[in-house]
Design an enzyme around this catalytic site. Structure first.
Site, short mmCIF file in Angstrom:
data_model
loop_
_atom_site.label_atom_id
_atom_site.label_comp_id
_atom_site.label_asym_id
_atom_site.label_seq_id
_atom_site.Cartn_x
_atom_site.Cartn_y
_atom_site.Cartn_z
N LYS A 1 -3.85 11.64 -45.80
CA LYS A 1 -2.85 10.91 -46.57
C LYS A 1 -2.80 9.43 -46.18
CE LYS A 1 -2.06 14.79 -48.57
NZ LYS A 1 -2.62 15.79 -47.66
N TYR B 1 0.23 29.70 -50.25
CA TYR B 1 0.21 28.41 -49.58
C TYR B 1 0.90 28.50 -48.21
CZ TYR B 1 1.26 23.60 -48.35
OH TYR B 1 1.35 22.41 -47.68
N TYR C 1 -4.62 23.94 -44.45
CA TYR C 1 -5.65 23.35 -45.31
C TYR C 1 -7.06 23.53 -44.74
CZ TYR C 1 -1.81 20.91 -47.66
OH TYR C 1 -0.67 20.62 -48.35
C1 LIG Z 1 -2.85 17.19 -48.12
C2 LIG Z 1 -3.94 17.77 -47.32
C3 LIG Z 1 -5.13 18.22 -47.93
C4 LIG Z 1 -5.34 18.25 -49.42
O1 LIG Z 1 -5.44 16.99 -50.00
P1 LIG Z 1 -4.93 16.80 -51.50
O2 LIG Z 1 -5.22 15.40 -51.80
O3 LIG Z 1 -3.46 17.13 -51.46
O4 LIG Z 1 -5.65 17.76 -52.36
C5 LIG Z 1 -6.14 18.71 -47.14
N1 LIG Z 1 -5.99 18.78 -45.80
C6 LIG Z 1 -4.86 18.38 -45.17
C7 LIG Z 1 -4.79 18.52 -43.70
C8 LIG Z 1 -3.80 17.85 -45.92
O5 LIG Z 1 -2.70 17.47 -45.28
#
Ligand SMILES: *Cc1c(COP(=O)(O)O)cnc(C)c1O
Length: 334
Positions: free
Chosen positions: A49, A263, A289
Site C-alpha cells: 500500500k 477472507y 494475503y
Molecule cells: C492489500 C494487500 C494485498 C492485495 O493488494 P490489492 O491491491 O488490494 O489487490 C496483497 N498483500 C498484502 C499483504 C496486502 O496488504
C-alpha cells in the site's frame, strides 16, 4: 509514458530488492523462484500500500487535506500504512473497520496491524460485517467536513486509478532490475484483493509490451468477480497513463481456489507456506494475503503448471505485521 507527470510524494524505500529463493526452488525441484521484496517498502513495517499511497497522499496534499479516511478489515495492512503516511505528512487519519471475521480472538482485535494503528494515533471506528463501506466512508467524511476539516477519502486498499499508479511503477521497476540482471521472467505471481496491485501491474506490463503473463491469486472474491474488478480498474489505469486500449480481458487472470473458508480465515496450506518460507529463506509472509498466494503458487508448482526451468517472480506484498494478530491461530510446529 512518464509517471513523473503525476503528483507523487516519497514514502517508500525504492527500489525494493529482487532476490532469488534458491532453497525454496531446490526444495520444490524447480522452477527458479525469485521474490520482489515489496514487504520492504519501509513505512510502518512496509507493504504494497505504500507505493499506492505515494500517489494518493500526493493528491491529498494537493487538495490541502487535513484528514485522510480509509477502510478495511481490523487487521488491514492498508489502514496501517495509511495511518503511518498521515503521520509523516502531518495529517489526521480516520479508519473505518468492517468486522469481517466472526468470533475474532483477542490478538486479532488488539495486536498486529491494529496495535500499530493505535501507536500512530489513528481514530478507529467499527461497522458490522457486510456494511456498505463506501457509504460508511462518505458519512465519516461528511461528519468531519461539518467540523471544518478538509477530508480526503481513500478507497479500501487504495485501489483506484491513482493508487494503481504505484503498481505501474513497480512493474517498470522489476523490469529494469530483470534487464540489468539478465533475468528473463516467465511469470509474475502475487496476491490479489482490492484489485489495485494487479490492475497497476497489468497496465504497466501491457503498456510496455513486456509479454510477461501475470497471475493473481485471490484471497477474497470468486474468480469471475475478482477478474472483472481487476479488468475494469486495469482499463481505467491504462487510460490514465495514456496507454488506452493496451489491456485486454484475457490479460486478467485470477486463481481464487486458495481462499479456504473466506477472507482472513487461515488455511492449512497457508500455514504450511508461512512456515516453509520462514525456515528455508528466513522471510516472513502473512496469513491473509501472501501466505495464501504462496500456498497457491506452491500447489501449482507441485501440479506442474510451470516448466521446471521457468523463472517465476513472486511479488511479496507485505503484511507480516498481521502475523501477530493471528498468533493464536497459526501452528508453529512444522
Ligand atoms: C492489500 C494487500 C494485498 C492485495 O493488494 P490489492 O491491491 O488490494 O489487490 C496483497 N498483500 C498484502 C499483504 C496486502 O496488504
Amino acid at each position: 509514458m512518464l509517471l513523473s507527470r503525476f503528483p507523487r510524494v516519497s514514502l517508500a524505500h525504492l527500489p525494493t530488492p529482487l532476490e532469488a529463493l534458491p532453497r525454496l526452488s531446490k526444495h520444490l525441484g524447480g522452477p527458479d523462484i525469485y521474490v520482489k521484496r515489496d514487504d520492504c517498502t519501509g513505512l510502518g513495517t512496509g507493504g504494497n500500500k505504500t507505493r499506492k499511497l505515494e500517489f494518493l497522499m500526493a493528491e491529498a496534499l494537493q487538495r490541502k487535506a487535513t484528514v485522510v479516511i480509509t477502510q478495511g478489515a481490523v487487521q488491514s495492512n492498508h489502514a496501517r500504512q495509511t495511518a503511518a503516511a498521515a503521520c509523516k505528512l502531518g495529517m489526521k487519519c480516520e479508519l473505518v473497520f468492517e468486522k469481517r471475521i466472526d468470533r475474532p480472538s483477542d490478538p486479532y482485535l488488539k495486536s498486529g496491524n491494529v496495535f500499530l494503528d493505535r501507536i500512530y494515533g489513528a481514530d478507529i471506528r467499527e461497522v458490522d460485517k457486510g456494511s456498505d463501506m463506501t457509504a460508511a466512508l462518505e458519512s465519516v467524511a461528511d461528519e468531519l467536513r461539518n467540523k471544518g476539516e478538509t477530508a480526503y477519502v481513500i478507497p479500501g486498499g487504495g485501489s483506484n486509478r491513482v493508487g494503481a499508479l504505484g503498481y505501474v511503477d513497480c512493474a517498470y521497476e522489476f523490469m529494469t532490475q530483470a534487464n540489468r540482471m539478465g533475468l528473463v521472467i516467465d511469470h509474475v505471481i502475487h496476491a490479489t484483493g482490492s484489485a489495485g496491485t494487479q490492475a497497476g501491474l497489468i497496465a504497466g506490463l501491457k503498456a510496455s509490451h513486456s509479454g510477461i503473463p501475470l497471475l493473481g491469486i485471490g484471497v477474497n472474491a470468486p474468480r469471475d468477480v475478482q477478474e472483472e474488478r481487476v479488468f475494469k480498474l486495469a482499463v481505467e489505469t491504462a487510460e490514465y497513463i495514456g496507454a488506452a486500449g493496451t489491456v485486454e480481458r484475457k490479460d486478467v487472470v485470477a486463481d481464487c481456489s486458495y481462499i479456504g473458508d473466506g477472507y482472513g480465515v487461515p488455511t492449512e496450506a497457508m500455514n504450511e507456506a508461512v512456515l516453509l518460507l520462514a525456515r528455508l529463506e528466513g522471510i516472513l509472509f502473512d496469513p491473509v494475503y501472501t501466505g495464501k498466494a504462496l500456498a497457491g503458487m506452491i500447489d501449482l508448482i507441485r501440479k506442474k503448471k510451470f516448466g521446471r526451468k521457468d523463472k517465476l517472480l513472486f511479488i511479496h506484498t507485505g503484511g507480516s505485521a498481521g502475523l501477530f494478530g493471528y498468533s493464536d491461530r497459526l501452528r508453529t510446529r512444522a
